[in-house]
Design an enzyme around this catalytic site. Structure first.
Site, PDB file in Angstrom:
ATOM      1  N   CYS A  83      -7.265   1.289  12.004  1.00 55.74           N
ATOM      2  CA  CYS A  83      -8.556   0.705  11.645  1.00 55.74           C
ATOM      3  C   CYS A  83      -9.391   0.363  12.862  1.00 55.74           C
ATOM      4  CB  CYS A  83      -8.353  -0.572  10.841  1.00 55.74           C
ATOM      5  SG  CYS A  83      -7.438  -0.250   9.390  1.00 55.74           S
ATOM      6  N   SER A 142       0.855  -1.188   0.000  1.00 56.26           N
ATOM      7  CA  SER A 142       0.000   0.000   0.000  1.00 56.26           C
ATOM      8  C   SER A 142       0.892   1.240   0.000  1.00 56.26           C
ATOM      9  CB  SER A 142      -0.875  -0.032   1.253  1.00 56.26           C
ATOM     10  OG  SER A 142      -1.730   1.070   1.260  1.00 56.26           O
ATOM     11  N   ALA A 143       0.733   2.090  -1.024  1.00 51.98           N
ATOM     12  CA  ALA A 143       1.664   3.210  -1.211  1.00 51.98           C
ATOM     13  C   ALA A 143       1.641   4.236  -0.087  1.00 51.98           C
ATOM     14  CB  ALA A 143       1.343   3.914  -2.537  1.00 51.98           C
ATOM     15  N   HIS A 144       0.483   4.360   0.598  1.00 51.12           N
ATOM     16  CA  HIS A 144       0.409   5.433   1.604  1.00 51.12           C
ATOM     17  C   HIS A 144       1.210   5.128   2.872  1.00 51.12           C
ATOM     18  CE1 HIS A 144      -2.717   3.960   4.568  1.00 51.12           C
ATOM     19  NE2 HIS A 144      -3.066   3.201   3.554  1.00 51.12           N
ATOM     20  N   THR A 194     -10.413   0.662 -15.058  1.00 51.58           N
ATOM     21  CA  THR A 194      -9.359   1.550 -15.565  1.00 51.58           C
ATOM     22  C   THR A 194      -8.367   1.856 -14.449  1.00 51.58           C
ATOM     23  OG1 THR A 194     -10.919   2.481 -17.114  1.00 51.58           O
ATOM     24  CG2 THR A 194      -8.936   3.776 -16.678  1.00 51.58           C
TER      25      THR A 194
HETATM   26  N1  PLP Z   1      -2.147  -4.630   6.342  1.00 53.89           N
HETATM   27  C1  PLP Z   1      -1.478  -3.973   7.298  1.00 53.89           C
HETATM   28  C2  PLP Z   1      -0.447  -4.684   8.088  1.00 53.89           C
HETATM   29  C3  PLP Z   1      -1.729  -2.613   7.534  1.00 53.89           C
HETATM   30  O1  PLP Z   1      -1.060  -1.969   8.479  1.00 53.89           O
HETATM   31  C4  PLP Z   1      -2.710  -1.965   6.738  1.00 53.89           C
HETATM   32  C5  PLP Z   1      -3.051  -0.547   6.970  1.00 53.89           C
HETATM   33  O2  PLP Z   1      -3.194  -0.098   8.090  1.00 53.89           O
HETATM   34  C6  PLP Z   1      -3.371  -2.705   5.753  1.00 53.89           C
HETATM   35  C7  PLP Z   1      -3.068  -4.023   5.578  1.00 53.89           C
HETATM   36  C8  PLP Z   1      -4.442  -2.081   4.897  1.00 53.89           C
HETATM   37  O3  PLP Z   1      -3.869  -1.253   3.950  1.00 53.89           O
HETATM   38  P1  PLP Z   1      -4.778  -0.143   3.194  1.00 53.89           P
HETATM   39  O4  PLP Z   1      -4.937   0.982   4.160  1.00 53.89           O
HETATM   40  O5  PLP Z   1      -3.986   0.232   2.015  1.00 53.89           O
HETATM   41  O6  PLP Z   1      -6.050  -0.789   2.862  1.00 53.89           O
END
Ligand code: PLP
Length: 391
Positions: free
Chosen positions: A328, A200-202, A238
């Site tokens: 999350c 995940s780029a962020h 796309t």
């Molecule tokens: N897996 C882990 C270990 C993470 O820390 C995160 C993000 O907090 C993710 C998956 C989910 O990534 P995304 O935010 O790009 O959905």
């Protein structure tokens, strides 16, 4: 008030260069990569250049990189397709996984009747590889092992090379959620034989809404989003050209500066450990988080010796952004599964976990401000407790 950002495991600020790259793409490279005219082909060339760059970083073939919208989508696609298309009937995982893996595994159990085996971590948050081998040898069912590389709450690192070898020996597929370690560490998938991984780029100063899945060639994996033939029909829709350009720039900066960034962050982490130990009596660190070689250098999981569910809010009011667990689940009132796994009941009732996560932009002054704020909170706590005891 100067704001301090110490929640880099949740997300990172965009690099200036990434913003510039993305703006330039938005302005000039707006073709649809599936179009055959020159506008489309320019966008296609951009995508393929980033794909090659990612593949070079991982020492794999460009065809093994599938662009997606995020880590969550990549993990969903891999786990669901393993069940739906590759005949997986059993998943071996751990209770330490990110929600996007844990919930997807549960969904496969509920909807597809997949057997789920959880490997219980010890109180350091380590998974026993002997337990993994034993679990693998217990059944002939087609099995997927899903274990994350770097834990997002406590930073523990798993030896994914060894896990991949054990999986190969036992004919199981291996998926590793590499969202926290990708672009922060060297990852050579020509040597580490994972079948599937996610990014995940962020998490490394790139944009939100841009990621990829690593899908080992000839695995037979299929996508979960159906439609056009984009991404070798594994991910219809796309492509997010500007997001992918941002991912590519962020990866380039991370890889080119990895030594400099990591040594700076390691120094910051060591400093934070020392300062917290010196100034907050009774502080300890969760899992392997304070062990430099056994944990991801960007994460320090702290256990404060008093219970203060409002600590995140109190720090936020002082301008310090920090989380207590993963972003999350930080809105949830329930303690995190990771903490429930590694702390005993007394610790759960009398302590407060805090996740401090750093980037190359973090300074020692910011750590000083955090430690001073925590000292203040700890002092107030002592005074309040003293008052209660003497009332
Ligand atoms: N897996 C882990 C270990 C993470 O820390 C995160 C993000 O907090 C993710 C998956 C989910 O990534 P995304 O935010 O790009 O959905």
């Amino acid at each position: 008030m100067n704001k301090i950002y110490l929640d880099n495991a949740a997300t990172t600020p965009l690099s200036e260069e990434v913003i510039d790259t993305m703006v330039a793409v938005l302005k000039t490279n707006y073709g649809n990569p599936s179009s055959t005219h020159s506008f489309g082909q320019e966008a296609k060339i951009l995508l393929e250049n980033v794909r090659r760059e990612v593949a070079n970083y991982l020492h794999v073939s460009p065809a093994e990189i599938i662009f997606t919208s995020c880590g969550t989508e990549s993990n969903n696609m891999i786990i669901k397709s393993c069940v739906n298309h590759l005949g997986v009937e059993r998943i071996i995982t751990s209770p330490l996984e990110h929600k996007c893996v844990a919930e997807t595994v549960l969904d496969m159990k509920k909807r597809k009747g997949v057997e789920v085996v959880y490997l219980r971590p010890d109180n350091k948050g380590d998974i026993s590889l002997n337990d993994l081998t034993e679990a693998l040898q217990k059944s002939d069912k087609k099995t997927l092992v899903s274990l994350m590389h770097a834990n997002n709450e406590i930073g523990n690192l798993l030896d994914i090379k060894k896990v991949a070898e054990i999986c190969k020996e036992n004919n199981a597929l291996f998926h590793s959620d590499t969202v926290q370690s990708m672009a922060h560490m060297e990852l050579d998938f020509s040597d580490i034989k994972v079948d599937f991984a996610s990014c995940s780029a962020h998490k490394f100063h790139g944009p939100k809404g841009s990621g990829f899945a690593f899908v080992r060639k000839s695995s037979g994996l299929k996508g979960i989003i159906t439609g056009g033939p984009q991404e070798r029909s594994l991910r219809a829709g796309t492509e997010n050209v500007c997001g992918i350009a941002g991912l590519g720039k962020a990866l380039e900066l991370s890889v080119n500066n990895m030594e400099e960034y990591s040594s700076h962050i390691k120094e910051i982490k060591k400093y934070a450990i020392e300062q917290l130990q010196q100034k907050i009596e009774g502080v300890i660190f969760n899992g392997r988080s304070a062990e430099m070689d056994a944990s991801l250098y960007t994460v320090l999981s702290v256990l404060l010796p008093f219970k203060d569910p409002m600590i995140g809010l109190k720090l936020d009011m002082k301008g310090i952004a920090i989380s207590q667990g993963s972003a999350c689940s930080s809105g949830a009132s329930k303690p995190s599964m990771v903490m429930m796994m590694i702390l005993d009941e007394e610790e759960m009732n009398n302590t407060t976990p805090l996740r401090v996560s750093f980037s190359h932009l973090t300074t020692k002054k910011e750590i000083d401000a955090l430690v001073a704020a925590l000292q203040g909170i700890a002092e107030n706590f002592k005074i309040e407790n003293h008052d209660i005891e003497h009332r």
